[in-house]
Write a protein that holds these residues in place. Structure first.
Motif, PDB file in Angstrom:
ATOM      1  N   LEU A   1       0.943  -0.954   0.089  1.00 39.54           N
ATOM      2  CA  LEU A   1       0.315  -0.092  -0.158  1.00 39.54           C
ATOM      3  C   LEU A   1       0.858   1.105   0.196  1.00 39.54           C
ATOM      4  O   LEU A   1       1.565   1.386   0.651  1.00 39.54           O
ATOM      5  CB  LEU A   1      -0.949   0.048   0.764  1.00 39.54           C
ATOM      6  N   VAL A   2       0.496   2.200  -0.902  1.00 37.33           N
ATOM      7  CA  VAL A   2       1.523   3.171  -0.966  1.00 37.33           C
ATOM      8  C   VAL A   2       0.703   4.398  -1.914  1.00 37.33           C
ATOM      9  O   VAL A   2      -0.115   4.298  -1.396  1.00 37.33           O
ATOM     10  CB  VAL A   2       3.035   2.848  -2.072  1.00 37.33           C
ATOM     11  N   PRO A   3       1.622   5.552  -0.828  1.00 38.62           N
ATOM     12  CA  PRO A   3       1.045   7.070  -1.632  1.00 38.62           C
ATOM     13  C   PRO A   3       0.050   7.285  -2.879  1.00 38.62           C
ATOM     14  O   PRO A   3       1.136   7.148  -4.006  1.00 38.62           O
ATOM     15  CB  PRO A   3       1.507   7.819  -0.959  1.00 38.62           C
ATOM     16  N   ALA A   4      -0.592   7.700  -3.445  1.00 32.78           N
ATOM     17  CA  ALA A   4      -1.089   7.713  -4.665  1.00 32.78           C
ATOM     18  C   ALA A   4      -0.271   9.391  -5.009  1.00 32.78           C
ATOM     19  O   ALA A   4      -0.194   9.509  -4.559  1.00 32.78           O
ATOM     20  CB  ALA A   4      -2.572   8.470  -4.836  1.00 32.78           C
ATOM     21  N   GLY A   5      -0.167   9.183  -6.417  1.00 35.34           N
ATOM     22  CA  GLY A   5       1.052   9.605  -6.699  1.00 35.34           C
ATOM     23  C   GLY A   5       2.541   9.366  -6.630  1.00 35.34           C
ATOM     24  O   GLY A   5       3.418  10.321  -7.227  1.00 35.34           O
ATOM     25  N   SER A   6       2.542   8.601  -6.034  1.00 34.75           N
ATOM     26  CA  SER A   6       4.469   8.166  -5.231  1.00 34.75           C
ATOM     27  C   SER A   6       5.007   7.714  -6.382  1.00 34.75           C
ATOM     28  O   SER A   6       4.222   7.075  -7.697  1.00 34.75           O
ATOM     29  CB  SER A   6       4.441   7.345  -3.764  1.00 34.75           C
TER      30      SER A   6
ATOM     31  N   LEU B   1       7.931   2.593   6.531  1.00 31.38           N
ATOM     32  CA  LEU B   1       7.770   1.523   7.067  1.00 31.38           C
ATOM     33  C   LEU B   1       5.965   1.706   8.182  1.00 31.38           C
ATOM     34  O   LEU B   1       6.491   1.724   9.033  1.00 31.38           O
ATOM     35  CB  LEU B   1       7.743   0.065   6.509  1.00 31.38           C
ATOM     36  N   ILE B   2       4.818   1.976   7.485  1.00 28.73           N
ATOM     37  CA  ILE B   2       4.191   1.583   8.971  1.00 28.73           C
ATOM     38  C   ILE B   2       3.566   0.206   9.009  1.00 28.73           C
ATOM     39  O   ILE B   2       3.166  -0.690   8.209  1.00 28.73           O
ATOM     40  CB  ILE B   2       2.799   2.573   8.495  1.00 28.73           C
ATOM     41  N   LEU B   3       4.083  -0.641  10.548  1.00 29.95           N
ATOM     42  CA  LEU B   3       3.466  -1.160  10.738  1.00 29.95           C
ATOM     43  C   LEU B   3       2.286  -1.720  11.708  1.00 29.95           C
ATOM     44  O   LEU B   3       1.614  -1.114  12.021  1.00 29.95           O
ATOM     45  CB  LEU B   3       4.808  -2.234  11.218  1.00 29.95           C
ATOM     46  N   ILE B   4       1.508  -2.821  10.996  1.00 33.15           N
ATOM     47  CA  ILE B   4       0.522  -3.522  11.672  1.00 33.15           C
ATOM     48  C   ILE B   4       0.420  -4.259  13.297  1.00 33.15           C
ATOM     49  O   ILE B   4       1.045  -5.192  12.983  1.00 33.15           O
ATOM     50  CB  ILE B   4      -0.803  -4.306  11.062  1.00 33.15           C
ATOM     51  N   ASP B   5       0.675  -3.457  14.335  1.00 31.56           N
ATOM     52  CA  ASP B   5       0.806  -3.669  15.345  1.00 31.56           C
ATOM     53  C   ASP B   5      -0.050  -4.314  16.402  1.00 31.56           C
ATOM     54  O   ASP B   5      -0.377  -3.632  17.718  1.00 31.56           O
ATOM     55  CB  ASP B   5       1.713  -2.808  15.760  1.00 31.56           C
ATOM     56  N   LEU B   6      -0.171  -5.904  16.037  1.00 36.70           N
ATOM     57  CA  LEU B   6      -1.494  -6.476  16.305  1.00 36.70           C
ATOM     58  C   LEU B   6      -0.359  -8.071  17.060  1.00 36.70           C
ATOM     59  O   LEU B   6       0.559  -8.761  16.004  1.00 36.70           O
ATOM     60  CB  LEU B   6      -2.211  -6.537  16.192  1.00 36.70           C
TER      61      LEU B   6
ATOM     62  N   ALA C   1       2.762   0.398   3.388  1.00 37.18           N
ATOM     63  CA  ALA C   1       2.417  -0.777   4.616  1.00 37.18           C
ATOM     64  C   ALA C   1       2.833  -1.574   3.586  1.00 37.18           C
ATOM     65  O   ALA C   1       2.254  -2.281   2.437  1.00 37.18           O
ATOM     66  CB  ALA C   1       1.003  -0.142   4.824  1.00 37.18           C
ATOM     67  N   LEU C   2       2.832  -2.730   4.335  1.00 40.39           N
ATOM     68  CA  LEU C   2       2.169  -4.341   3.603  1.00 40.39           C
ATOM     69  C   LEU C   2       1.594  -4.830   4.599  1.00 40.39           C
ATOM     70  O   LEU C   2       1.479  -4.882   5.054  1.00 40.39           O
ATOM     71  CB  LEU C   2       3.708  -5.024   3.809  1.00 40.39           C
ATOM     72  N   LEU C   3       0.030  -5.093   3.618  1.00 38.37           N
ATOM     73  CA  LEU C   3      -0.238  -5.836   4.539  1.00 38.37           C
ATOM     74  C   LEU C   3      -1.541  -7.217   3.422  1.00 38.37           C
ATOM     75  O   LEU C   3      -1.144  -7.302   2.374  1.00 38.37           O
ATOM     76  CB  LEU C   3      -1.947  -4.510   4.041  1.00 38.37           C
ATOM     77  N   ILE C   4      -2.210  -7.725   3.954  1.00 36.02           N
ATOM     78  CA  ILE C   4      -3.172  -8.910   3.997  1.00 36.02           C
ATOM     79  C   ILE C   4      -4.592  -8.614   3.366  1.00 36.02           C
ATOM     80  O   ILE C   4      -4.592  -8.486   2.813  1.00 36.02           O
ATOM     81  CB  ILE C   4      -2.793 -10.378   4.838  1.00 36.02           C
ATOM     82  N   THR C   5      -5.039  -7.666   4.668  1.00 37.77           N
ATOM     83  CA  THR C   5      -6.829  -7.499   5.002  1.00 37.77           C
ATOM     84  C   THR C   5      -7.090  -6.578   3.554  1.00 37.77           C
ATOM     85  O   THR C   5      -5.828  -5.714   3.180  1.00 37.77           O
ATOM     86  CB  THR C   5      -6.896  -6.758   6.148  1.00 37.77           C
ATOM     87  N   GLN C   6      -7.618  -6.959   3.005  1.00 38.90           N
ATOM     88  CA  GLN C   6      -8.562  -5.687   1.973  1.00 38.90           C
ATOM     89  C   GLN C   6      -9.410  -4.730   2.723  1.00 38.90           C
ATOM     90  O   GLN C   6     -10.068  -5.143   3.390  1.00 38.90           O
ATOM     91  CB  GLN C   6      -9.149  -6.836   0.836  1.00 38.90           C
ATOM     92  N   ALA C   7      -9.136  -3.470   1.797  1.00 32.29           N
ATOM     93  CA  ALA C   7     -10.278  -2.929   2.742  1.00 32.29           C
ATOM     94  C   ALA C   7     -11.536  -2.973   1.982  1.00 32.29           C
ATOM     95  O   ALA C   7     -12.027  -3.628   0.359  1.00 32.29           O
ATOM     96  CB  ALA C   7      -9.601  -1.068   1.743  1.00 32.29           C
TER      97      ALA C   7
END
Length: 313
Positions: free
Chosen positions: A169-174, A193-198, A239-245
């Motif tokens: 997941l990256v900022p649009a326009g980057s 990196l923005i990490l999901i911290d759970l 971010a590196l993610l698994i869960t879709q929005a």
């Protein structure tokens, strides 16, 4: 002294809500009534059901966890007896859990499908992290859970609904967003990196980087998918993610990019404790399967429109 269904309902409501005040509000009774009921039960059992720390949420003791599972079974049987004399499972009640990041994506769809198909079936849900869901399954607080298969013990049954690949997941326009096709983990690891911290999630989301000998800089830690996506949208990192929005919350401020490397896939599963399989929970399991299929199809159909809108602007 005999245990009444009222006492059990007060006990279960307190365990689920975390306080006598919240339980009283949920059941539309006075808070002292709930407190007295809990004391009556503890006097009867001669053992504490809750650990009481000043100013903290009421937490079940080990004994309380066992009694909660028993209370749920008694109340479930009473509900079936009172509501539907024919034993119709569609008039029962099901307690489910859902992994918190998955809830916005699948839970509203699941509840809608269940209400349309089985209007007399009562569905009660709790959100939690992966460790909490495992504990609730073991303790009988929930009958099934929609979650990821991360660290689940062998005694927990699981039914795989989908296998999800990580995405960037990256900022649009980057620079990375403008890149045609996918991006590599090496490129992603060069960005903050923005990490999901759970619990469990943080390790699983770092594993693809570790698999290729990469150690990205973790600049921020977020405990919700919504926060992580918002931080990326504001240019604070990737971010590196698994869960879709959810399809309804797709944003033009972020871009989802497939990962070029072959890496781990995450099974999305229905998890069950084998001792809690009921006909009503089987019916809801069918609704879960349909909800995942519908949500994934809705999201897939929204992506082309999102890209077209971005080109138009």
């Amino acid at each position: 002294m005999r245990v009444s269904l009222r006492l059990l309902r007060y006990f279960v409501a307190t365990a689920e809500s975390g306080s006598t005040t919240a339980a009283a509000r949920l059941l539309n009774v006075s808070q002292p009534s709930i407190s007295v009921a809990i004391r009556e039960l503890e006097t009867l059992f001669e053992e504490a059901l809750f650990a009481r720390d000043a100013g903290a949420k009421m937490t079940l003791t080990r004994f309380g966890v066992r009694k909660l599972a028993e209370a749920r079974h008694v109340l479930g049987a009473a509900t079936a007896f009172e509501i539907d004399k024919s034993g119709d499972a569609t008039a029962g009640e099901v307690q489910i859990g859902i992994f918190r990041p998955l809830a916005p994506v699948y839970l509203p769809v699941l509840l809608r499908i269940a209400r349309e198909r089985y209007p007399r079936l009562s569905v009660r849900f709790v959100e939690g992290d992966l460790a909490q869901l495992e504990d609730w399954l073991h303790g009988g607080q929930i009958e099934l859970a929609l979650t990821y298969d991360v660290g689940l013990p062998n005694e927990i049954e699981r039914e795989v609904l989908a296998e999800l690949r990580p995405y960037g997941l990256v900022p649009a326009g980057s620079r990375l967003a403008r890149r045609k096709g996918g991006i590599s983990l090496h490129e992603l690891a060069r960005e903050p990196l923005i990490l999901i911290d759970l619990p469990h999630s943080r390790e699983f989301l770092m594993a693809p980087f570790w698999q290729y000998g990469l150690q990205p800089e973790v600049r921020y830690r977020a405990t919700s998918l919504e926060l992580a996506r918002s931080m990326v949208a504001n240019g604070l990192g990737v971010a590196l993610l698994i869960t879709q929005a959810p399809a309804s919350s797709q944003s033009v401020s972020v871009t989802e990019k497939p990962i070029l490397e072959e890496t781990v896939r995450q099974p999305l599963v229905i998890a069950r404790a084998s001792a809690t399989r009921t006909r009503a929970s089987e019916l809801l399991g069918g609704c879960m399967r349909e909800a995942v299929e519908e949500a994934m199809a809705a999201r897939a159909s929204s992506l082309p429109r999102k890209r077209a809108n971005r080109r138009a602007t």
